[in-house]
Design a protein around this motif. Structure first.
Motif, mmCIF file in Angstrom:
data_model
loop_
_atom_site.group_PDB
_atom_site.id
_atom_site.type_symbol
_atom_site.label_atom_id
_atom_site.label_comp_id
_atom_site.label_asym_id
_atom_site.label_seq_id
_atom_site.Cartn_x
_atom_site.Cartn_y
_atom_site.Cartn_z
ATOM 1 N N ARG A 1 -7.629 6.909 6.070
ATOM 2 C CA ARG A 1 -7.037 5.899 4.623
ATOM 3 C C ARG A 1 -6.826 4.198 5.689
ATOM 4 N NH1 ARG A 1 -9.361 6.165 0.681
ATOM 5 N NH2 ARG A 1 -8.585 4.403 1.290
ATOM 6 N N THR B 1 -7.050 1.736 -3.269
ATOM 7 C CA THR B 1 -7.327 1.600 -2.697
ATOM 8 C C THR B 1 -9.340 2.749 -2.425
ATOM 9 O OG1 THR B 1 -5.940 2.521 -2.079
ATOM 10 C CG2 THR B 1 -5.679 1.267 -0.719
ATOM 11 N N PHE C 1 1.054 -1.115 0.183
ATOM 12 C CA PHE C 1 -0.345 -0.346 0.001
ATOM 13 C C PHE C 1 0.771 1.381 0.008
ATOM 14 C CE2 PHE C 1 -2.583 -3.096 1.424
ATOM 15 C CZ PHE C 1 -3.219 -2.655 1.314
ATOM 16 N N SER D 1 -2.674 5.266 0.314
ATOM 17 C CA SER D 1 -3.421 4.841 1.032
ATOM 18 C C SER D 1 -3.348 4.486 1.690
ATOM 19 C CB SER D 1 -2.903 3.006 0.288
ATOM 20 O OG SER D 1 -3.148 2.731 -1.359
#
Ligand code: ADP
Ligand code: ASP
Ligand code: MG
Length: 436
Positions: free
Chosen positions: A16, A276, A6, A10
């Motif tokens: 997030r 994402t 990620f 993200s």
């Protein structure tokens, strides 16, 4: 076991990080590689730059601004006092560590230690969050197994042995969190895999543990056919071959670290690029499968220097090219593009650290011109030699743009043209309307 990486956006906020849990808590075994929260590495670079020039007040101010940002995340990230307290302690220990550099000598080693703090922070903060919501996970210290060799390449043998050993310390565990980007070098010092290096961490770990799939989760729905920061109406590409993806990454498609495809390709592990913000989007899958003849995408790499070398003798006699290449090899300077004519050779580099020394040595047996501020525009796809028409399509699209160099035929996957950087935007837009 899958490896999921990620990127900065993200994990860029408490929201997030909360959303990320959805994507990793299906119970299947996985290693989750995290980048630093977005903006952090850039701030750490600024702090290091201030320390290099001994602007300690400025460095302290920058450290304070970044520390405040992290402290503001805590009450949004955690609900319990225990987690908040742990988060506060973590942040103050990392930022006190940064402040200690304002008191002492500052060299490249200290800089690398500073740059490592972003990924150490994001992974620990996220790990505490998983603890708070009772999701069992293990925080794996990347510095225990990620290592580069004396050529600054991943030391795959070492990484394989040590990553496997590190995982074996936690029998029965299914969810592992680790830092992207950071590693040790051949001397055991803290180092990194260069900017955007978390992608590389993911593919290196994926290859080391023979993962079934590597997923790179970011803020866009896969590899697009052109740079979406510059060109309107780009679209995601569903499938790419390893060779095509590697060319795009190397020649500037920022979604992937320049060399991150190779480890996956060596072990034939599919790489999936996912979003994402839009987890159901199809994204891009990168495999060894041929994807059929066509032009797939365009990318551009800035900061290119061209070196035009004319042989002192009448012809490019044998031995001349070897003598030229040996100089670049000695200075560990990779060449990107190359073209030759009867008496001259032009080539491009992006690492100009040793340019003066290289030119000095070349001048001992040829005349040399250096041209800077250039961009390689790279058209990627599968172009079989039997099929005609691609060159016409490309150069028809670029007919109003002065081209410095062309490279075609070196690989089946790439046509490269060199233009002045100020013409990059025009070139990418022209190719978008001419090719897609
Ligand atoms: P992360 O922080 O997740 O690693 P990056 O910023 O490194 O994300 O990479 C994703 C960004 O790459 C996208 O937001 C997009 O602006 C940029 N990008 C440049 N070229 C491409 C391309 N060809 N396809 C998709 N994204 C691209
Ligand atoms: N945090 C590092 C960078 O910003 C590594 C990464 O994000 O991939 O370059
Ligand atoms: Mg990136």
């Amino acid at each position: 076991m899958k490896v999921l990486k990620f990127g900065g956006t993200s994990v860029g906020s408490a929201a997030r990080m909360h959303a990320l849990v959805e994507l990793i808590s299906d119970g299947a075994p996985k290693i989750v590689v995290l980048s630093a929260m977005s903006g952090t590495t850039n701030s750490l670079v600024e702090i290091a730059n201030a320390l290099y020039v001994k602007e300690h007040d400025k460095a302290n101010q920058l450290i304070k601004v970044l520390e405040d940002k992290y402290n503001a995340v805590l009450p949004e990230l955690y609900k319990t006092e225990t987690a908040l307290k742990k988060g506060k302690e973590l942040i103050s220990s990392h930022f006190n560590y940064l402040r200690a550099f304002t008191l002492d000598l500052f060299t490249v080693n200290e800089e690398r230690a500073i740059l490592a703090q972003g990924e150490l922070l994001s992974t620990a903060l996220f790990h505490y969050y998983l603890e708070e919501i009772s999701i069992d996970s293990v925080l794996l210290p990347a510095l225990n197994f990620m290592r580069t060799d004396e050529n600054e390449e991943p030391d795959m043998k070492y990484i394989e042995t040590n990553a496997v050993a590190e995982l074996a310390k936690h029998p029965g565990k299914k969810l592992f969190i680790t830092q992207g980007y950071i590693c040790r070098n051949a001397f055991g010092e803290i180092d990194n895999l260069k900017r955007g290096g978390s992608d590389y961490t993911a593919t290196i770990i994926g290859a080391a543990i023979r993962s079934e799939e590597i997923q790179i989760w970011t803020d866009i729905d896969g590899m697009h056919n052109n740079d979406p920061r510059i060109v309107d109406k780009t679209h995601p590409i569903a499938e790419l071959s390893f060779d095509e993806a590697a060319e795009l990454a190397y020649f500037g498609a920022k979604i992937l670290h320049p060399t991150c495809i190779l480890p996956a390709q060596m072990q034939n592990i599919p790489v999936r690029l996912l979003n994402t913000m839009q987890p159901d989007a199809k994204g891009t899958v990168i495999t060894s499968k041929a994807t059929g003849d066509s032009i797939k995408a365009v990318a551009a790499k800035d900061g290119i220097t061209a070196i035009n070398i004319k042989s002192g003798r009448m012809l490019l006699a044998y031995g001349f090219l070897r003598a030229v290449f040996e100089i670049f090899e000695r200075y560990k300077t990779p060449i990107d593009m190359i073209t030759t004519s009867e008496v001259a050779v032009s080539l491009t580099i992006d690492n100009t650290k040793n340019l003066d020394a290289i030119v000095k040595e070349l001048k001992e047996f040829c005349t040399v011109d250096v041209d800077t501020d250039l961009t390689i525009v790279c058209i990627v796809g599968s172009f079989s030699a039997e099929k005609e028409g691609y060159a016409l399509q490309i150069f028809e699209a670029l007919k109003h743009i002065p081209i410095r160099m062309i490279s075609y035929g070196g690989s089946k996957n790439n046509v490269s043209v060199l233009v002045e950087s100020k013409l990059k935007r025009d070139a990418l837009i022209a190719l978008n309307s001419g090719l897609f």
